[in-house]
Design an enzyme around this catalytic site. Structure first.
Site, PDB file in Angstrom:
ATOM      1  N   LYS A 179       0.978  -1.266   0.031  1.00  0.00           N
ATOM      2  CA  LYS A 179       0.156  -0.091  -0.056  1.00  0.00           C
ATOM      3  C   LYS A 179       0.907   1.396   0.052  1.00  0.00           C
ATOM      4  CE  LYS A 179      -3.639   2.406   2.612  1.00  0.00           C
ATOM      5  NZ  LYS A 179      -4.538   2.442   3.472  1.00  0.00           N
ATOM      6  N   LYS A 232      -2.212  -1.493  -3.884  1.00  0.00           N
ATOM      7  CA  LYS A 232      -3.038  -0.336  -3.618  1.00  0.00           C
ATOM      8  C   LYS A 232      -2.338   0.897  -3.663  1.00  0.00           C
ATOM      9  CE  LYS A 232      -6.099   2.026  -0.288  1.00  0.00           C
ATOM     10  NZ  LYS A 232      -6.489   1.993   0.907  1.00  0.00           N
TER      11      LYS A 232
HETATM   12  C1  PBG Z   1      -7.023   3.720   5.462  1.00  0.00           C
HETATM   13  C2  PBG Z   1      -7.479   3.531   4.202  1.00  0.00           C
HETATM   14  C3  PBG Z   1      -7.538   4.174   3.350  1.00  0.00           C
HETATM   15  C4  PBG Z   1      -8.042   3.669   2.028  1.00  0.00           C
HETATM   16  C5  PBG Z   1      -8.642   2.642   2.604  1.00  0.00           C
HETATM   17  N1  PBG Z   1      -7.957   2.569   3.677  1.00  0.00           N
HETATM   18  C6  PBG Z   1      -6.957   5.788   3.166  1.00  0.00           C
HETATM   19  C7  PBG Z   1      -5.600   5.988   3.756  1.00  0.00           C
HETATM   20  O1  PBG Z   1      -4.831   5.103   4.037  1.00  0.00           O
HETATM   21  O2  PBG Z   1      -5.100   7.141   4.239  1.00  0.00           O
HETATM   22  C8  PBG Z   1      -8.049   4.516   0.656  1.00  0.00           C
HETATM   23  C9  PBG Z   1      -9.305   3.753  -0.163  1.00  0.00           C
HETATM   24  C10 PBG Z   1      -9.525   4.874  -1.430  1.00  0.00           C
HETATM   25  O3  PBG Z   1      -8.819   5.841  -1.563  1.00  0.00           O
HETATM   26  O4  PBG Z   1     -10.280   4.338  -2.022  1.00  0.00           O
HETATM   27  N2  PBG Z   1      -6.765   2.715   6.402  1.00  0.00           N
END
Ligand code: PBG
Length: 307
Positions: A179, A232
């Site tokens: 991520k 992601k």
């Molecule tokens: C946070 C989380 C995020 C997303 C999913 N879980 C945002 C972040 O890490 O700040 C983002 C999902 C998206 O942008 O569609 N745990």
């Protein structure tokens, strides 16, 4: 006849937002077509998307400011919003796969995914302890998969051990393994009011410039017991999906994130692109790169297109 990849409704996981209250359906400004639903209306919507052939949903809670605190205590409340929601969904439609998010950012007043000390440093190991409690409370509520999106080190192993010890041997782990610290998450943070109040997430999420590190991260998560590996965001990271796919025999998921969704919606609203074709082309490219599963806010629209 010679087409190599096909997008099907079985590939789709629908991320959905749940909020407190009754009869609430509020559109997210930066994500047109996505809503924060209260439980009653969420159940109706889930029944509809299940009818369309979508087999899995990923749930995200919208927590009011007055229930957030520095340590995210509401995250493991057995009667918390997410726990109640999972129970109700599994009662109404037991066949749908319910995936719950394991991370503190919806619950912390500072918006970070973990606990922070007085200098603003993320405390990895104390955070993992809270994530374990959170995952257990979600499993107790009936979640089929828990999905740690926090990027703390060692959390997959700790969660797997705790789930097994408590008898939740059939609850799977969808690991957000690679991520990235991405600006593409902006609209999602609007949806949850969860933007970090200070600093950024670059000490725990990955640098967009790195690819080998993604392979290291997935290796660790696999060794610790992940069942599905996720990359992601998706579109700007197709090379990572491709590398990850060839490095593992586990199913690979790609998260077509909020910013990717918002860009297509905005351009389509301006009349600058053919929305339907761009959606299908984008999601097909993720399959071509190697994704077995795609989390996408387009899931419902795509299910309708593919009918
Ligand atoms: C946070 C989380 C995020 C997303 C999913 N879980 C945002 C972040 O890490 O700040 C983002 C999902 C998206 O942008 O569609 N745990």
């Amino acid at each position: 006849m010679v087409r190599e990849n096909t997008l099907t409704v079985n590939d789709l996981i629908y991320p959905m937002f749940v909020t407190e209250g009754k009869a609430q359906k509020v559109e997210i400004t930066s994500m047109p077509g996505c809503y924060r639903y209260s439980l009653d209306l969420l159940l109706k919507e889930i029944a509809e998307v299940f009818e369309l052939g979508i087999n899995a949903i990923a749930l995200f809670p919208v927590i009011p400011e007055n229930k957030k605190d520095d340590t995210g205590t509401q995250s493991y409340n057995p009667d918390g919003l997410i726990q109640q929601t999972v129970k109700a969904i599994k009662q109404a439609i037991p066949e749908i796969v319910v995936i719950t998010d394991v991370a503190l950012d919806p619950f912390t007043s500072h918006g970070h995914d973990g606990l922070v000390d007085e200098n603003g440093t993320i405390l990895n190991d104390p955070t993992v302890e809270v994530l374990v409690k959170m995952a257990l409370s979600q499993a107790a509520a009936g979640a089929d998969f828990v999905a740690p999106s926090d990027m703390m080190d060692g959390r997959i192993g700790a969660i797997r051990q705790a789930l097994d010890a408590e008898g939740y041997i059939n609850v799977g782990i969808l690991a957000y393994s690679a991520k990235y610290a991405s600006a593409y998450y902006g609209p999602f943070r609007d949806a949850l009011d969860s933007a970090p109040k200070f600093g950024d997430k670059k000490t725990y999420q990955m640098d967009a410039a790195n690819a080998k590190e993604a392979l290291k991260e997935i290796e660790l998560d696999i060794a610790e017991g992940a069942d599905i590996i996720m990359v992601k965001p998706a579109l700007a990271y197709l090379d990572i999906i491709c590398r990850v796919k060839s490095a593992t025999n586990l199913p690979v998921a790609a998260y077509n994130v909020s910013g990717e969704y918002a860009m297509i919606k905005a351009a389509a609203q301006m009349g600058w692109i053919d929305e339907k074709q761009v959606i299908l082309e984008s999601l097909t490219s993720m399959k071509r790169a190697g994704a077995d599963l795609i989390l996408t806010y387009f899931a419902k629209e795509v299910a309708l297109m593919l009918m």
